[in-house]
Scaffold this motif. Structure first.
Motif, PDB file in Angstrom:
ATOM      1  N   ASN A   2       9.444  -0.452  -1.565  1.00  8.75           N
ATOM      2  CA  ASN A   2       8.259  -1.280  -1.770  1.00  8.75           C
ATOM      3  C   ASN A   2       7.155  -0.446  -2.417  1.00  8.75           C
ATOM      4  O   ASN A   2       6.668   0.531  -1.844  1.00  8.75           O
ATOM      5  CB  ASN A   2       7.790  -1.822  -0.412  1.00  8.75           C
ATOM      6  CG  ASN A   2       6.587  -2.715  -0.532  1.00  8.75           C
ATOM      7  OD1 ASN A   2       5.993  -2.857  -1.602  1.00  8.75           O
ATOM      8  ND2 ASN A   2       6.204  -3.341   0.577  1.00  8.75           N
ATOM      9  N   GLU A   3       6.743  -0.820  -3.619  1.00 12.28           N
ATOM     10  CA  GLU A   3       5.754  -0.032  -4.358  1.00 12.28           C
ATOM     11  C   GLU A   3       4.384  -0.050  -3.697  1.00 12.28           C
ATOM     12  O   GLU A   3       3.560   0.833  -3.961  1.00 12.28           O
ATOM     13  CB  GLU A   3       5.655  -0.537  -5.790  1.00 12.28           C
ATOM     14  CG  GLU A   3       6.919  -0.328  -6.611  1.00 12.28           C
ATOM     15  CD  GLU A   3       6.751  -0.796  -8.037  1.00 12.28           C
ATOM     16  OE1 GLU A   3       5.671  -1.328  -8.365  1.00 12.28           O
ATOM     17  OE2 GLU A   3       7.697  -0.621  -8.823  1.00 12.28           O
ATOM     18  N   ASN A   4       4.134  -1.026  -2.841  1.00 16.50           N
ATOM     19  CA  ASN A   4       2.840  -1.117  -2.166  1.00 16.50           C
ATOM     20  C   ASN A   4       2.885  -0.591  -0.737  1.00 16.50           C
ATOM     21  O   ASN A   4       1.909  -0.743   0.010  1.00 16.50           O
ATOM     22  CB  ASN A   4       2.367  -2.572  -2.154  1.00 16.50           C
ATOM     23  CG  ASN A   4       2.165  -3.111  -3.562  1.00 16.50           C
ATOM     24  OD1 ASN A   4       1.602  -2.431  -4.414  1.00 16.50           O
ATOM     25  ND2 ASN A   4       2.636  -4.332  -3.797  1.00 16.50           N
ATOM     26  N   GLN A  33      -0.936   6.456  -1.049  1.00 15.84           N
ATOM     27  CA  GLN A  33      -0.383   5.481  -0.109  1.00 15.84           C
ATOM     28  C   GLN A  33       0.054   6.140   1.198  1.00 15.84           C
ATOM     29  O   GLN A  33       0.775   5.555   1.987  1.00 15.84           O
ATOM     30  CB  GLN A  33       0.813   4.754  -0.752  1.00 15.84           C
ATOM     31  CG  GLN A  33       0.429   3.896  -1.942  1.00 15.84           C
ATOM     32  CD  GLN A  33       1.629   3.337  -2.666  1.00 15.84           C
ATOM     33  OE1 GLN A  33       1.645   3.260  -3.893  1.00 15.84           O
ATOM     34  NE2 GLN A  33       2.663   2.940  -1.945  1.00 15.84           N
TER      35      GLN A  33
END
Length: 342
Positions: A2-4, A33
């Motif tokens: 998941n890039e987020n 992140q």
């Protein structure tokens, strides 16, 4: 991935937490992140993360808000408080301590061994990981079980002081310096002086039992891991604290269901991607803790059998307890868990 995804590493300044950050960096996980958390005494400390610097924050319920995955590299007492807190905030939680290993409603997952549990339905959002010793034993026994069947495993684990975190490392450093200066040091972290010594007790003894919690954990964790395989070998042994910093050495005696020549057992072990076979004793090639540091595989060697008891196989193994036995398991399980949608 998941890039987020936002990840919080709790215990980031400790032995395992440091390895977790190194593992995430190797996988190019973005610094923006990532949240690094620790106790209040580490607040404001700065940790290098590639070319970035991460500032350590004190852990609280507020710090879990908006985080998708929490990796707990904390002692069991802390994990028992922090895991439900992170779960309540909606995060997936992976815990490397012993806090939840005995709880049947919390999956006990060893990546590469029973990873399918990470995609299965289970109650809650917490996953527990086995100990470094169990990680090594399970990965060694499984190819032998598949090839020959296994009924029993006897283990003597020679455990480096990093299993007690930064406090363990510091105590061995101080004791070694004191002894080399002709002074007798005091023991604080371990039951007795570990410098230039062997202590046949790792962790607390269980109530009304001759076994330590560490030793009893191998039996319980292996029973849980192998239950899904349909065959549960009995695993028991002795944990010994040794005066080395990193890496555990394991002397294993494995009782097979059907006798196997050493060369066949060696080939079975070579077939596992989790293992690296180093077994040329005549050339002084065998597993040692100095060789396994930062190696994701478990090293296996010194394979022997006994003509009088051909069902028994004896071997020696080493595992990077902070890396393969903890941090890599945390990251691999966590990233897979974070792929879930529910």
């Amino acid at each position: 991935m998941n890039e987020n995804l936002r990840i919080a590493v709790v215990g980031a300044t400790g032995v395992v937490g440091t390895e977790v950050l190194s593992t995430l960096l190797q996988r190019d996980f973005p610094a923006e992140q990532l949240t690094v958390l620790a106790s209040e005494r580490s607040e404001g400390e700065e940790l290098e993360y590639g070319e970035e610097t991460l500032e350590v924050e004190p852990v609280s319920a507020e710090t879990f808000r908006g985080v998708g995955l929490v990796l707990l590299a904390t002692p069991a007492d802390a994990s028992r408080t922090l895991a439900p807190m992170a779960q309540a905030a909606g995060a997936w939680v992976v815990d490397v301590s012993s806090a939840f290993r005995a709880e049947g409603n919390v999956p006990l997952v060893l990546p590469g061994f029973n990873s399918e549990l990470l995609g299965a339905s289970f109650k809650g959002r917490i996953v527990s990981l086995p100990s470094a010793v169990t990680t090594a034993v399970a990965n060694i026994v499984e190819p032998l079980r598949q090839a020959f069947g296994v009924t029993q495993v006897q283990v003597t684990a020679l455990m480096g002081v990093s299993s007690s975190g930064q406090r363990g490392l510091k105590e061995l450093e101080q004791q070694t310096a004191a002894l080399l200066s002709g002074r007798e040091p005091e023991a604080h972290v371990f039951p007795h002086r570990v410098g230039f010594n062997l202590v046949p007790q790792v962790g607390a003894l269980m109530a009304n039992s001759p076994w330590t919690e560490e030793e009893a954990g191998w039996t319980l964790e292996c029973a849980r891991l192998f239950a899904g395989k349909g065959e549960v070998p009995v695993v028991a042994g002795t944990a010994v604290q040794v005066p080395t910093f990193f890496g555990h050495g394991l002397s294993l005696s494995v009782r097979l269901k059907k006798p196997a020549p050493v060369d066949q057992a060696r080939e079975a072990l070579k077939g596992s991607p989790a293992l690296k076979v180093l077994d040329s004793p005549a050339e002084k090639v065998y597993p040692m803790p100095s060789l396994v540091t930062a190696d994701p595989t478990i090293h296996v060697g010194r394979l022997r059998s006994f003509p009088q008891s051909p069902e028994w196989l004896t071997l020696f193994a080493t595992v990077d307890n902070a890396g393969r036995g903890a941090a890599l398991n945390l990251v691999e399980a966590g990233l897979r868990l974070a792929e879930r949608t529910a």
